[in-house]
Design a protein around this motif. Structure first.
Motif: not given
Length: 555
Positions: A169-170, A349-374
């Motif tokens: 990626k760039l 399973g985590l949510i049922l235990q009352g744990v807060d879960v954050l994924t890349d759907r919620d915030a920029l906590v991950h980015c790909s190592g591969h290039p997009r079209r630009g």
């Protein structure tokens, strides 16, 4: 083309038709005297539809038969889909293996450290260096990716330069290691690039991939704001991400505890390579119980839902790490296609235990190592290849990338799949042959061809179960004693509440009673009749035909 004309050819054995299992051959010389190099030798991961299969490996039988002309194996980087098959398949090739220090270190502490692993000759190369192997000169050009020391290969031959991008990626701020060497890419373009074999993973996405530095900033903010325990799970080899998390934990006054051997190995190699300078000492799992919730951050393996990794075991309550309501778990990763069910099970399973879960759907906590079209567009602008061959993708990715390459003025665009041999120069590029290819399955301690009957049998057994019947026949054809009937995977009751045991027993005895005495004395004939009768009887009440195994002996 004359039979003795020297040409450069490309022959993928994996990675063109799927994402993973990367293995690509480059050859140079007359058709009957070609010398070869193999770029990468990776695995793909088996899905739930492949019971018992641990890993999928490329079939290298073509180059096995030509191993005397194989000059070496070149590793672009240390991800499993590029190196995971080396330990299993290298003995069939016996060639030197060339890799950077980090890639070699990760190989040596993981796949090549397993019991029974071969003693592979690893030769260390440095980024920016050149390697001469027979008619090839290979230059290792630094590229940003989600692992240290990823390289583009500029493969020079008398028929021109072929560029194999590997994964890239760039990213001007990759967090550690050398960023993509844009100046060198531009120089390669000025020198002239005959063909470009390019990563297609994110060719369906517009724009450019976010930077690792942006992810690090978001992770820091989330960790600073957390009140209870924080657990971050990510790919064990993403050392830049691990470093960012460790530094964010330090800023938040938290100590980092490691949960997962793969992560420990990756960080051990990274420290040896100098990538963890300034990172505080990391604690072992023994430290978890004595640290207060607001003073701890756990780095855990298992972001893809692997059953034996830390995350799955934590959710099942089988791990030393115990989470409480309002603790925060951050999935700093993306779910690889095929792993959705397993990852979702952990999240739920985590949510049922009352744990807060954050994924890349919620915030920029991950980015790909591969290039997009630009980013791919910029690479085409810098290299200006005469030929483009999309790689590292499924059929859709390859087709869309081909259209993209044509729209950016590439003269010749070839869509290839595993097993295609392409002539890239010096004459007009073309498909010239099909070579043996396919998949091998790691099944326990065995490496088996995908055509093995046992894999089809497992599908049938998983869908309809098995009935095993054993009985003894006297010389007169009468049943001696009580038949032994065992069933696996069948329902106990029919829709009208009859026992499935009753259905099977009735079919068994009625069949044997109805057979002429001469056929009863024929043990094989009796077994066949019982097998057919029982299968038909069960199918009539269940709608499925189980596998029926019958053993009869004469007493």
């Amino acid at each position: 083309m004359a039979a003795d004309q020297e040409e450069v050819v490309f022959a993928p054995l994996g990675g063109l038709g799927e994402i993973g299992m990367n293995a690509a051959l480059y050859g140079f010389g007359p058709a009957k005297k070609r010398k070869w190099i193999l770029v990468d030798c990776g695995v793909a991961f088996a899905g739930a539809d492949m019971p018992g299969v641990d890993l999928i490996l490329p079939d290298l039988s073509f180059i096995e038969k030509n191993r005397a002309d194989l000059l070496g194996m070149i590793i672009t980087h240390a991800h499993e889909d590029h190196v995971g098959a080396i330990a299993a398949l290298w003995p069939r090739l016996g060639c030197p293996v060339y890799a950077t220090r980090f890639a070699a270190g990760l190989l040596a502490t993981r796949r090549l450290a397993e019991p029974g692993a071969p003693d592979v000759p690893l030769h260390i190369v440095t980024q920016g260096s050149r390697l001469a192997l027979g008619p090839f000169e290979i230059e290792f050009v630094p590229m940003s990716h989600s692992i240290p020391e990823s390289n583009l290969l500029a493969i020079r031959t008398k028929a021109g330069t072929v560029v194999h991008t590997g994964d890239w990626k760039l990213d001007p701020n990759p967090g550690l290691g050398r960023p993509t060497d844009v100046a060198r890419l531009q120089t390669l373009g000025d020198e002239g690039v005959r063909a470009l074999i390019c990563d297609s993973t994110n060719i369906l996405r517009e724009g450019e991939s976010p930077s690792e530095a942006q992810v690090a900033e978001v992770l820091r903010d989330k960790i600073l704001a957390a009140k209870g325990r924080v657990l971050v799970t990510t790919f064990a080899s993403n050392v830049a991400r691990l470093r960012s998390v460790c530094l964010a934990a330090e800023a938040a006054g938290r100590r980092v505890v490691l949960a997962g051997r793969a992560m420990e190995r990756a960080l051990e190699v990274a420290r040896e390579c100098g990538y963890l300078e300034g990172v505080p000492e990391l604690l072992s799992l023994d430290s978890f119980a004595r640290l207060p919730a607001q003073k701890i951050l756990i780095l855990a393996t298992g972001s893809q839902g692997e059953a034996r990794a830390a995350m799955s075991r934590i959710v099942r309550g089988e791990h030393a790490v115990k989470l409480s309501p309002n603790d925060l778990v951050i999935f700093s990763s993306r779910t690889i296609p095929g792993n959705e069910r397993e990852v979702n099970a952990i999240v739920n399973g985590l949510i049922l235990q009352g744990v807060d879960v954050l994924t890349d759907r919620d915030a920029l906590v991950h980015c790909s190592g591969h290039p997009r079209r630009g980013e791919v567009a910029k690479l085409y602008e810098w290299l200006r290849p005469k030929i483009a061959v999309p790689a590292h993708g499924e059929a859709l990715h390859l087709q869309v990338h081909a259209e993209f390459a044509r729209s950016h003025g590439v003269d010749h665009v070839l869509v290839a799949h595993n097993g295609d041999m392409l002539a890239l120069g010096p004459d007009t590029p073309a498909h010239i042959a099909q070579i043996p290819h396919g998949k091998l399955y790691r099944d326990g301690e065995l490496i088996l061809n995908e055509s093995e009957e046992c894999f089809r049998q497992r599908h049938r057994l998983a869908a309809a179960g098995i009935i095993s019947i054993a009985f003894a026949l006297t010389a007169k054809g009468d049943i001696a004693g009580t038949p032994d009937v065992t069933m696996f995977g069948l329902p106990k009751k029919t829709s009208d509440n009859r026992s499935m045991d009753e259905i099977v027993d009735r079919a068994l005895f009625e069949t044997l009673d109805s057979l002429p005495r001469a056929r009863k004395r024929d043990v094989d004939a009796a077994c066949t009749a019982v097998e057919r009768s029982v299968r038909a009887a069960v199918a009539a009440v269940w709608g499925k035909k189980p596998h029926v195994h019958v053993l009869a002996i004469e007493v």
